[in-house]
Each structure stands twice: as C-alpha cells, then as structure tokens.
Design a protein around this motif. Sequence first.
Motif, mmCIF file in Angstrom:
data_model
loop_
_atom_site.group_PDB
_atom_site.id
_atom_site.type_symbol
_atom_site.label_atom_id
_atom_site.label_comp_id
_atom_site.label_asym_id
_atom_site.label_seq_id
_atom_site.Cartn_x
_atom_site.Cartn_y
_atom_site.Cartn_z
ATOM 1 N N GLN A 27 95.070 -84.354 -10.056
ATOM 2 C CA GLN A 27 94.926 -85.618 -9.306
ATOM 3 C C GLN A 27 94.129 -86.643 -10.134
ATOM 4 O OE1 GLN A 27 93.188 -84.876 -5.461
ATOM 5 N NE2 GLN A 27 93.346 -87.013 -4.847
ATOM 6 N N LEU A 28 93.053 -86.171 -10.754
ATOM 7 C CA LEU A 28 92.230 -87.051 -11.582
ATOM 8 C C LEU A 28 93.011 -87.514 -12.807
ATOM 9 C CD1 LEU A 28 89.196 -87.934 -11.325
ATOM 10 C CD2 LEU A 28 88.732 -86.305 -13.131
ATOM 11 N N TYR A 29 93.785 -86.601 -13.357
ATOM 12 C CA TYR A 29 94.614 -86.933 -14.525
ATOM 13 C C TYR A 29 95.622 -88.024 -14.161
ATOM 14 C CZ TYR A 29 98.414 -86.470 -17.896
ATOM 15 O OH TYR A 29 99.394 -86.729 -18.820
ATOM 16 N N ASP A 30 96.317 -87.815 -13.045
ATOM 17 C CA ASP A 30 97.323 -88.804 -12.625
ATOM 18 C C ASP A 30 96.697 -90.177 -12.412
ATOM 19 O OD1 ASP A 30 99.313 -86.944 -12.745
ATOM 20 O OD2 ASP A 30 99.198 -86.387 -10.629
ATOM 21 N N ARG A 31 95.448 -90.160 -11.983
ATOM 22 C CA ARG A 31 94.789 -91.424 -11.674
ATOM 23 C C ARG A 31 94.405 -92.195 -12.948
ATOM 24 N NH1 ARG A 31 90.116 -91.035 -7.203
ATOM 25 N NH2 ARG A 31 91.873 -90.279 -5.976
ATOM 26 N N TYR A 32 94.001 -91.484 -13.996
ATOM 27 C CA TYR A 32 93.430 -92.180 -15.160
ATOM 28 C C TYR A 32 94.168 -92.007 -16.484
ATOM 29 C CZ TYR A 32 89.379 -93.266 -12.317
ATOM 30 O OH TYR A 32 88.568 -93.779 -11.341
ATOM 31 N N ALA A 33 95.105 -91.090 -16.563
ATOM 32 C CA ALA A 33 95.737 -90.788 -17.857
ATOM 33 C C ALA A 33 96.367 -92.021 -18.508
ATOM 34 C CB ALA A 33 96.776 -89.694 -17.679
ATOM 35 N N ALA A 34 97.117 -92.803 -17.731
ATOM 36 C CA ALA A 34 97.830 -93.957 -18.291
ATOM 37 C C ALA A 34 96.847 -95.003 -18.841
ATOM 38 C CB ALA A 34 98.724 -94.570 -17.221
ATOM 39 N N LYS A 35 95.788 -95.246 -18.067
ATOM 40 C CA LYS A 35 94.781 -96.231 -18.508
ATOM 41 C C LYS A 35 94.107 -95.769 -19.789
ATOM 42 C CE LYS A 35 93.010 -99.060 -14.803
ATOM 43 N NZ LYS A 35 91.894 -99.299 -13.889
ATOM 44 N N MET A 36 93.797 -94.469 -19.836
ATOM 45 C CA MET A 36 93.080 -93.947 -20.995
ATOM 46 C C MET A 36 93.971 -93.916 -22.241
ATOM 47 S SD MET A 36 90.131 -93.700 -19.974
ATOM 48 C CE MET A 36 90.085 -94.649 -18.469
ATOM 49 N N LEU A 37 95.256 -93.714 -22.013
ATOM 50 C CA LEU A 37 96.185 -93.780 -23.158
ATOM 51 C C LEU A 37 96.224 -95.211 -23.701
ATOM 52 C CD1 LEU A 37 98.137 -92.372 -24.995
ATOM 53 C CD2 LEU A 37 99.956 -92.709 -23.314
ATOM 54 N N GLY A 38 96.131 -96.168 -22.799
ATOM 55 C CA GLY A 38 96.062 -97.576 -23.210
ATOM 56 C C GLY A 38 94.823 -97.831 -24.068
ATOM 57 N N VAL A 39 93.704 -97.238 -23.678
ATOM 58 C CA VAL A 39 92.459 -97.396 -24.448
ATOM 59 C C VAL A 39 92.640 -96.817 -25.855
ATOM 60 C CG1 VAL A 39 90.030 -96.681 -24.609
ATOM 61 C CG2 VAL A 39 90.977 -97.383 -22.403
ATOM 62 N N CYS A 40 93.157 -95.590 -25.909
ATOM 63 C CA CYS A 40 93.324 -94.926 -27.218
ATOM 64 C C CYS A 40 94.311 -95.699 -28.104
ATOM 65 C CB CYS A 40 93.806 -93.487 -27.027
ATOM 66 S SG CYS A 40 92.628 -92.459 -26.141
ATOM 67 N N ARG A 41 95.314 -96.259 -27.471
ATOM 68 C CA ARG A 41 96.354 -96.969 -28.226
ATOM 69 C C ARG A 41 95.794 -98.222 -28.916
ATOM 70 N NH1 ARG A 41 98.872 -99.209 -31.020
ATOM 71 N NH2 ARG A 41 101.013 -99.989 -30.996
ATOM 72 N N MET A 42 94.767 -98.826 -28.303
ATOM 73 C CA MET A 42 94.171 -100.010 -28.927
ATOM 74 C C MET A 42 93.559 -99.671 -30.291
ATOM 75 S SD MET A 42 92.275 -102.323 -26.083
ATOM 76 C CE MET A 42 91.354 -101.038 -25.310
#
Lengths: 185, 233
Positions: A27-42
């Motif tokens: 549940q926590l992963y689903d909530r934040y994974a996409a945002k955190m991938l955006g951070v790493c991608r920067m």
Amino acid sequence: MKIIRLHTSDEAVIKKILQGDSRAEKQLYDRYAAKMLGVCRMYIKDMHYAEDVMIEGFTRALDNLGRFRFEGSFEGWLRRIMVRESIDFLRQRTQLYFEDITEVEVAPVITDNQDMDAELLQLLIDKLPEGYRTVLVMFAVEGYGHKEIAEMLNISENTSKSQLFKARKQLQEQLGKVRRIENER
Amino acid sequence: MKDRNLEQQLADKLGNRSITPSAKAWDRIANNRQQGKTQKKKKKVFAYYAAAAVFFLLASGYVFLMQNKTDVIITEPQVVDGGEVKAPVLPSEEAVVSKSVEIKETEAVAYKEPEVLVKKQSVEVVTEKQEMASVADQEIVIKKKQPEFNLHVEPIEALVSIEEDKFYEQETDMLLKEAVKDVAANKHLSNTTNDTALLKEVEAEMDEYYREKAMSIFSLKHKTIRIAVKDKQ
C-alpha cells in the motif's frame, strides 16, 4: 450506517508495516513509488538505472522504517532517502565530478513567456553534466541550501555555488538554442 | 503570462512529477526484503554460535586452571619451635583454597605429650654442647626425632589444597634451617667439603625433583583425559 475509510494515513500504514503487515508495505509502495521514481529520474538520465535506485531506496526505507519518528512528513523522509541513493549511485559510477570556478553568482534563468512542459525541462537538465545537474536539482527542486548540499556531496560550499553558476549558464545557452529553433519554425 | 524563472518551473513540474515504475518493481522490492530477512537470521545464528564458542573457551580455560591445582596430604607435624609443637605446617593461609583444616580437640590434646619429649631433647642438646647456648635460644628444627614423635601423636590427616611451589619453598626453608642447626651442632664440621661434589649432588637432587614434578603432572593429565574419554563413551 457503516463508514468505509478509503484513505488511510501514512502513520497508520507505517504502524501496520511495523507490526509485520506485508499488504501495508504494498500500500505504501503504491502510494509513493511513482513520485519517488520521478525524484530519482531527475538525477539519473537512464530510466532503468533510475528505477533500480528507486527500488534500492524503497527497500532501505522499509528496512529502516522503525527509525522514522513521525516528526516530519513521511514523503519528505522518503524523498531524502531517494536523493541520497541517487547521489550514491552517481558516485559509484564515478559520474559525479565537481570543478571549482571563481565566479559564484549568476541570475536565475528567465524563460520569457514560455510555460515549458516537464519533458522539455527534463531534456534540458539531462544535457547538463552530472555535477551541475545534481547541485541544480538539489538547490532548485529539493530546496537544499549550499551548506547542506556541500555536506551531502562532500564538497565545499564554494564548489556547490560554482556548480550552480555553471548549471545556470549552460541552461541559459540551451534555452537560447531552443528559442532559435522555435523562431526558425 | 508573466516571465517565469526556469528554476521555479523545475521545482513545480519536475518536483511533483510521477513516473509509473515497471510491473516487476514491487516484486524486486519484496525479494530484496526477503533476502534481507534471511541474512539477518543468518547473522543472528552466527552471533549465537560465536557466543557459545566464547563461553565454551572460557569454561574449558576455567576447568584447565582448576585441574592444575593439586591436593596435598600432610600426615604429621614437622616443625618443633623452641620446644613448642606446632600444628601441621601449612604453606600459607592464602594457599588453602578448597577445604579448611579442622583439628579435633582430641588431636590437639595429643600434641601436648610430645611437647614434653621435645623439650627434654632440646635441653639435652643445650647441656651437651655448652658453646651452642646462643643458638639454643633460636628456633630448633629436629627432624630426625620425628619417627618417635609419631608414636605419641595420632596421625593427623588434613586434606589441603595448596599450590605446589609455595609448599616446596616452605620445605626448602625448613631444610635450610635444619642445616644451620646441624652446622651449629658441629655435626658435619669434621667432614672435608668438596665444592664440585656438592654441586653435583644438588644438581642430581634438582633433576630428580623436576622429574618427579613432571611425572606427577603427566599422570594427572593422563587421568583427566581418561576420565573425559570415559565420560564421552
């Protein structure tokens, strides 16, 4: 009447995870994974590497969830982990290089009337060298001060300032090129 | 539209950008977590093994130290000091480790009889040899009379655990004192002394002493090993 709660707070989810609930982890992963991938991608140009770093960062966050004190937002805590993981990744691949220069002040880049989309912005910062990009993103997006950046990257404050100066200068040049191309059309 | 700072745009658009990860990303995280847990378990098991090994080493060291201490049985009183009979001479109070020596009252009474005898003997020594008057005031060790002494004194067996070295130091002191008394009594003054012969004699005695000591240690170890093997079987 039965009330079904659709959104559980981060705190409740974290407490469930600490009690050993693996569904709460998802549940926590689903909530934040996409945002955190955006951070790493920067920070990391390659999407696959960025995802690897996000996975490592998430694993570390879940392993150390007991250390989260609920003093700030969970997203902020997770974001810091991702930034650190990204920096470590760049260091391991010896892509992080910083050069000192004497000029330290340059005005922020103005983009006229253009409201640029995220993809174009990403393209612009992807063209910057790793060191410039890292400092620029940490300063402009994450909101770190030069002192904090210097500590995290293990460099001097002046080096951090000079990297930002160079990043801005290069961005200015790239924007000029973009404008020229648009005018030609 | 107003001019916008590029850095503000970066913060607004890239800072909140979401990129959907691949479908296998969660499986990889779950797998990493599982591996981490098994590694933690392995570390815990290793820590337990290490603790057990340390405990075993400490315990075996303690047992080894305890085995090096031997029990010595003192069967008779050995020293007569100026006509007084002393209880069996123990090397030192500190040396007594495992058991305390208890002398029964009947045994204590039995000491009084030889006290008279020894006094008589000491008087005889004094009357026969007038020149030894000054020496007579000092401690007199009469070892040769001990067999007679044993006729009157009930043998006292005291099981005392002592350290060997201290015991032999005491014995050496006692022999030295005896030699002083013998010299004082002119018993060996007539004999001519030969340095080399004396040295050889002493060396032979020392060899014998160390051989006996080594053999006693070997026999003790052998016994311990046999017991250990027997216990294992």
